[in-house]
Motif scaffolding. Structure first.
Motif, mmCIF file in Angstrom:
data_model
loop_
_atom_site.group_PDB
_atom_site.id
_atom_site.type_symbol
_atom_site.label_atom_id
_atom_site.label_comp_id
_atom_site.label_asym_id
_atom_site.label_seq_id
_atom_site.Cartn_x
_atom_site.Cartn_y
_atom_site.Cartn_z
ATOM 1 N N HIS A 127 0.876 -1.173 0.000
ATOM 2 C CA HIS A 127 0.000 0.000 0.000
ATOM 3 C C HIS A 127 0.912 1.221 0.000
ATOM 4 C CE1 HIS A 127 -3.928 1.874 1.761
ATOM 5 N NE2 HIS A 127 -3.708 2.213 0.517
ATOM 6 N N ALA A 128 1.366 1.583 -1.202
ATOM 7 C CA ALA A 128 2.432 2.568 -1.306
ATOM 8 C C ALA A 128 2.411 3.259 -2.660
ATOM 9 C CB ALA A 128 3.800 1.899 -1.102
ATOM 10 N N ASN A 129 2.961 4.460 -2.685
ATOM 11 C CA ASN A 129 3.280 5.162 -3.924
ATOM 12 C C ASN A 129 4.779 5.069 -4.153
ATOM 13 O OD1 ASN A 129 0.594 6.187 -3.340
ATOM 14 N ND2 ASN A 129 1.000 7.723 -4.893
ATOM 15 N N ALA A 130 5.175 4.914 -5.414
ATOM 16 C CA ALA A 130 6.603 4.810 -5.722
ATOM 17 C C ALA A 130 6.968 5.826 -6.793
ATOM 18 C CB ALA A 130 6.959 3.404 -6.195
ATOM 19 N N ILE A 131 8.152 6.416 -6.636
ATOM 20 C CA ILE A 131 8.671 7.359 -7.626
ATOM 21 C C ILE A 131 10.102 6.962 -7.956
ATOM 22 C CG2 ILE A 131 7.211 9.259 -6.839
ATOM 23 C CD1 ILE A 131 9.766 10.386 -5.484
ATOM 24 N N GLU A 132 10.607 7.486 -9.070
ATOM 25 C CA GLU A 132 11.974 7.201 -9.499
ATOM 26 C C GLU A 132 12.866 8.405 -9.236
ATOM 27 O OE1 GLU A 132 14.614 6.093 -13.483
ATOM 28 O OE2 GLU A 132 12.427 6.208 -13.607
ATOM 29 N N LEU A 133 13.968 8.168 -8.555
ATOM 30 C CA LEU A 133 14.979 9.196 -8.302
ATOM 31 C C LEU A 133 16.318 8.684 -8.800
ATOM 32 C CD1 LEU A 133 14.317 10.375 -4.610
ATOM 33 C CD2 LEU A 133 13.585 11.487 -6.712
ATOM 34 N N ASP A 134 16.880 9.336 -9.800
ATOM 35 C CA ASP A 134 18.212 8.978 -10.307
ATOM 36 C C ASP A 134 18.357 7.478 -10.566
ATOM 37 O OD1 ASP A 134 18.781 11.622 -10.137
ATOM 38 O OD2 ASP A 134 20.297 11.475 -8.576
ATOM 39 N N GLY A 135 17.352 6.897 -11.208
ATOM 40 C CA GLY A 135 17.430 5.504 -11.588
ATOM 41 C C GLY A 135 17.086 4.508 -10.504
ATOM 42 N N ARG A 228 14.791 -0.689 -9.686
ATOM 43 C CA ARG A 228 15.312 -1.220 -8.420
ATOM 44 C C ARG A 228 14.920 -0.307 -7.264
ATOM 45 N NH1 ARG A 228 21.568 -3.121 -7.156
ATOM 46 N NH2 ARG A 228 21.266 -3.527 -4.915
ATOM 47 N N ILE A 229 14.467 -0.909 -6.176
ATOM 48 C CA ILE A 229 14.015 -0.140 -5.014
ATOM 49 C C ILE A 229 15.192 0.150 -4.090
ATOM 50 C CG2 ILE A 229 12.440 -0.090 -3.047
ATOM 51 C CD1 ILE A 229 10.714 -2.140 -4.515
ATOM 52 N N ASP A 230 15.302 1.409 -3.690
ATOM 53 C CA ASP A 230 16.367 1.804 -2.762
ATOM 54 C C ASP A 230 15.868 1.884 -1.325
ATOM 55 O OD1 ASP A 230 19.056 3.090 -2.105
ATOM 56 O OD2 ASP A 230 17.663 4.655 -1.457
ATOM 57 N N THR A 313 17.496 14.316 1.391
ATOM 58 C CA THR A 313 18.103 13.158 2.065
ATOM 59 C C THR A 313 18.056 11.910 1.187
ATOM 60 O OG1 THR A 313 16.001 12.684 3.186
ATOM 61 C CG2 THR A 313 17.604 14.062 4.364
ATOM 62 N N ALA A 314 16.971 11.746 0.415
ATOM 63 C CA ALA A 314 16.851 10.577 -0.459
ATOM 64 C C ALA A 314 17.911 10.623 -1.558
ATOM 65 C CB ALA A 314 15.451 10.508 -1.064
ATOM 66 N N ILE A 318 21.050 7.919 -2.279
ATOM 67 C CA ILE A 318 21.257 7.251 -3.551
ATOM 68 C C ILE A 318 22.647 7.556 -4.116
ATOM 69 C CG2 ILE A 318 20.470 7.141 -5.953
ATOM 70 C CD1 ILE A 318 17.616 7.577 -4.849
ATOM 71 N N SER A 319 23.105 8.782 -3.947
ATOM 72 C CA SER A 319 24.425 9.165 -4.483
ATOM 73 C C SER A 319 25.549 8.447 -3.775
ATOM 74 C CB SER A 319 24.620 10.671 -4.371
ATOM 75 O OG SER A 319 24.702 11.073 -2.992
ATOM 76 N N ASN A 320 25.284 7.917 -2.561
ATOM 77 C CA ASN A 320 26.326 7.218 -1.795
ATOM 78 C C ASN A 320 26.338 5.707 -2.055
ATOM 79 O OD1 ASN A 320 27.342 9.533 -0.509
ATOM 80 N ND2 ASN A 320 25.764 9.434 1.078
ATOM 81 N N ILE A 321 25.427 5.241 -2.921
ATOM 82 C CA ILE A 321 25.377 3.799 -3.202
ATOM 83 C C ILE A 321 26.610 3.376 -4.005
ATOM 84 C CG2 ILE A 321 24.121 2.002 -4.454
ATOM 85 C CD1 ILE A 321 21.559 3.514 -3.851
#
Length: 321
Positions: A127-135, A228-230, A313-314, A318-321
């Motif tokens: 039960h969620a909304n999902a968006i894409e940030l930097d892939g 891919r989910i972060d 923060t998100a 992601i940039s630190n992955i």
């Protein structure tokens, strides 16, 4: 002289062809006898799920509202709307009441009835909304009214792609990495949320008859690959003494529990009979993505700052992955 009798040809009545409509949603190919206005028609080969119109006998166990699971599948009855037969994970038969609107039929068909299909197929609908940030995908989990769609709309206004609204379907690749598939291409927003965005409800379809909730179309992502989910964020509210939003990690069994309780139509799982598979998927998801709480004041005046903080923060994560 021999006479040959010519038999009259057998006449086989030809039934009128039934028009069918093809779609892709939640990563599944769907062929439907009912036009689904919330989805975008897409050419497909063999369907994973077929939707057809038929007659479904009443069952006392689900009158006027409920789910009954028998030998032929699950029967879902919605008062004043109709009955839906979900045959394993491959077929939905729709027996709509004559008096109900096509909009209400589609609402429960793509919602509660399709949730049963997803559980039968051992997928994990959140039960969620999902968006894409930097892939990468991030998802906002929470109960109805927690602000999932409003938050997703804020990200969309800033150019980020919305993958799913209200239901985010998770699947895993052979390596155990979690991915989010594209959902229904629309955002369901209450009238006051539309007004905050400066959008008039004129011309928009109501999500359900009699409600001040409206469907705002968004670009279809049916042709896009799963993302891919972060991270998963559980939306909540701070107490009255806390002004700034708080993001905190959810760890261990608490993370598994957060995913489990935010499973879409999770009450179906014990009835359909895949509770063990479901909890295994919740554990697998908690292991491969970060689960966090995002608590804010739920004040329109601070919403911009709260959402900006979440975005900052998100992106940093992601940039630190």
């Amino acid at each position: 002289m021999t006479f040959l009798a010519r038999l009259a040809p057998t006449v086989v009545p030809i039934e009128p062809a039934v028009e069918r409509f093809d779609y892709v949603v939640f990563g599944l190919r769907v062929r439907s006898e009912i036009p689904l206005h919330a989805l975008t028609q897409t050419a497909i080969a063999a369907p994973d799920v077929e939707i057809r119109i038929g007659s479904i006998p009443k069952h006392p166990g689900v009158e006027p509202f409920g789910l009954y699971v028998g030998e032929n599948g699950a029967v879902l009855n919605i008062a004043d709307v109709g009955r839906f037969l979900i045959a394993n994970g491959t077929e939905i038969v729709v027996d709509a009441n004559d008096s109900t609107s096509p909009r209400n039929v589609e609402l429960f068909l793509l919602g509660s009835a399709f949730a049963a299909i997803l559980h039968y197929r051992h997928l994990l609908p959140l039960h969620a909304n999902a968006i894409e940030l930097d892939g990468r995908a991030i998802a906002f989990m929470g109960h109805s009214g927690a602000g999932k769609s409003t938050l997703a709309a804020w990200f969309a206004d800033r150019g980020f792609r919305i993958l799913s609204d209200d239901v985010c379907v998770v699947n895993f690749d052979p390596a155990g990495i979690a991915y989010a598939s594209a959902g229904i291409p629309r955002l369901r927003l209450w009238k006051d949320a539309l007004n905050v965005k400066g959008i008039s409800e004129d011309g928009l379809l109501r999500s359900f008859d009699g409600q001040d909730k409206f469907d705002l179309p968004i670009p279809s992502n049916a042709d896009k690959n799963p993302i891919r989910i972060d991270a998963l964020y559980v939306l909540g509210r701070t107490d009255h003494t806390q002004i700034c939003p708080i993001i905190e990690p959810v760890l261990g069994t608490d993370a598994v529990e957060a995913i489990s309780v935010n499973t879409y139509r999770g009450a179906y799982i014990p009835m359909i009979g895949n509770s063990f598979t479901h909890i295994k998927k919740c554990i697998a998801l908690a292991k491969c993505v970060d689960v966090l709480t995002f608590n804010r004041s739920w004040n329109h005046a601070s919403f911009e700052d709260d959402a900006s903080y979440l975005l900052k923060t998100a992106l940093a994560r992601i940039s630190n992955i």
